[in-house]
Design an enzyme around this catalytic site. Structure first.
Site, PDB file in Angstrom:
ATOM      1  N   VAL B  77      17.601 -20.773  75.763  1.00 32.53           N
ATOM      2  CA  VAL B  77      18.590 -21.302  74.819  1.00 32.53           C
ATOM      3  C   VAL B  77      19.425 -20.139  74.300  1.00 32.53           C
ATOM      4  CG1 VAL B  77      18.897 -22.613  72.691  1.00 32.53           C
ATOM      5  CG2 VAL B  77      16.892 -23.042  74.143  1.00 32.53           C
ATOM      6  N   CYS B  78      20.737 -20.274  74.371  1.00 31.33           N
ATOM      7  CA  CYS B  78      21.613 -19.202  73.867  1.00 31.33           C
ATOM      8  C   CYS B  78      21.372 -19.013  72.370  1.00 31.33           C
ATOM      9  CB  CYS B  78      23.076 -19.529  74.113  1.00 31.33           C
ATOM     10  SG  CYS B  78      24.177 -18.356  73.291  1.00 31.33           S
ATOM     11  N   ILE B  79      20.976 -17.824  71.994  1.00 31.45           N
ATOM     12  CA  ILE B  79      20.571 -17.577  70.606  1.00 31.45           C
ATOM     13  C   ILE B  79      21.755 -17.709  69.639  1.00 31.45           C
ATOM     14  CG2 ILE B  79      20.784 -15.047  70.859  1.00 31.45           C
ATOM     15  CD1 ILE B  79      18.320 -14.863  68.962  1.00 31.45           C
ATOM     16  N   ALA B  82      22.574 -21.312  69.176  1.00 28.33           N
ATOM     17  CA  ALA B  82      21.474 -22.007  68.511  1.00 28.33           C
ATOM     18  C   ALA B  82      21.448 -21.724  67.015  1.00 28.33           C
ATOM     19  CB  ALA B  82      20.148 -21.605  69.146  1.00 28.33           C
TER      20      ALA B  82
END
Lengths: 125, 130, 96
Positions: B77-79, B82
């Site tokens: 998940v792209c931090i 997110a």
């Protein structure tokens, strides 16, 4: 299976949205900048409404929302110099490449298809 | 072949998550290696630990976790995408002084560099958008 | 050869034009999700010139009650066929 085809460039990021209205443009540019920071050769293709990203004199949005013009001005620092614009996207908005904030190459449909073939990876935003 | 999936649609708002899961299962059933699913843009909501869909609807978060556990698929998940949208793992929750964790394991927060790396390393990357 | 994937109906979205403008003469186009409406005889004209290279996803046609309504020029493939198409194409480009 290995792909032995030679690609002129690593990544083509297609930007199809203007600034402020959604996060597509910003998040697409982020992907391009990260790839360039990792040493990848990146091209940007502004299509359709995405051409509006290149309008000069953009300002902050509501609540001081930063927008993307500042990021576009930094592209040279990231060695992203392949800036492509869909001819149809320009004419659709009644613009010419001289109206834009950066120097771009305008592409007709046959040239567009060639660009797709030249890149190892294509991401659409 | 080595595959990666990029998912950018919101669960339950768009069909993208359902389409991506269906495609993912077809890939592994055919003997392909699905290295990772990368969640970007509104796709990060697929990692929502607190999602509670009605029982007669597919539970997408659990379905991703099941795929990951069964077939060793990384859920990345792209931090940056997110954190903006309120999806934090334990480490980020502590770092930002929040008292809840909203990312389901085995989803992992990671940088966009991972997406670029996947795209370059895998034979195929297939994107599902909203 | 690239595979282009479109998930919007040409009746309401111009995304199909973007896909078409990026296509080489041997590229293929797969219609999924709401995009399968483009397989209907009334709408398939938007994809004129793609005969033999135009596909629609069976499961998405079926769930919408459109399976028996496709134009004869459209090749219907299931999700395994979708996987085949991604194997055969060098890359997949999604338009949404």
């Amino acid at each position: 299976m290995q792909d032995h085809h030679h690609y002129d460039s690593d990544l083509l990021v297609i930007l199809r949205h203007g600034p402020h209205g959604s996060s597509w443009l910003k998040e697409g540019l982020d992907a391009a900048l990260v790839a360039a920071a990792f040493g990848r050769r990146v091209s940007l293709l502004f299509m359709g409404e995405g051409v509006a990203a290149l309008m000069p004199c953009q300002k902050k949005g509501p609540l001081g929302q930063k927008g993307t013009a500042e990021t576009l001005e930094m592209l040279e620092m990231y060695d992203i110099d392949s800036l492509l614009v869909e001819e149809q996207g320009l004419s659709c908005l009644g613009l010419s490449s001289d109206d834009l904030m950066l120097e771009v190459t305008s592409l007709s449909p046959p040239a567009l298809a060639r660009v797709f073939a030249e890149h190892r990876l294509v991401l659409t935003f | 072949m080595r595959y990666a999936i990029l998912l950018m649609g919101t669960p339950y708002s768009d069909q993208a998550s359902h389409s991506a899961l269906r495609f993912a299962h077809a890939l592994v059933a055919r003997g392909h290696c699905l290295e990772a699913v990368f969640f970007y843009h509104d796709g990060v909501h697929n990692a929502a630990r607190l999602a509670a869909p009605p029982q007669d609807e597919p539970h997408l978060v659990d379905a991703w976790a099941g795929l990951a556990n069964e077939h060793r698929v990384a859920l990345q998940v792209c931090i940056a995408a997110a954190l903006r949208r309120g999806l934090l793992d334990e480490r980020e929750a502590a770092r930002h002084g929040k008292d809840g964790v909203s990312v389901q394991a085995p989803f992992e927060l990671t940088g966009l560099g991972q997406l670029v790396d996947l795209g370059m390393r895998c034979d195929r990357l297939v994107t599902f958008g909203p | 050869m690239l595979l282009h994937v479109v998930n919007r109906s040409p009746a309401t979205s111009r995304v199909y034009q973007q896909a078409l403008s990026g296509m080489s003469p041997d590229d293929r186009l797969l219609l999924i999700e709401d995009g399968v409406q483009g397989a209907l005889p009334q709408l398939v004209r938007y994809y004129a010139g793609l005969e033999g290279r135009l596909f629609a996803l069976k499961e998405d046609l079926e769930s919408r009650g459109l399976l028996g309504h496709c134009d004869a020029s459209v090749q219907v493939v299931d999700v395994d066929g979708f996987v085949d198409l991604t194997e055969e194409a060098e890359r997949t480009v999604s338009w949404y």
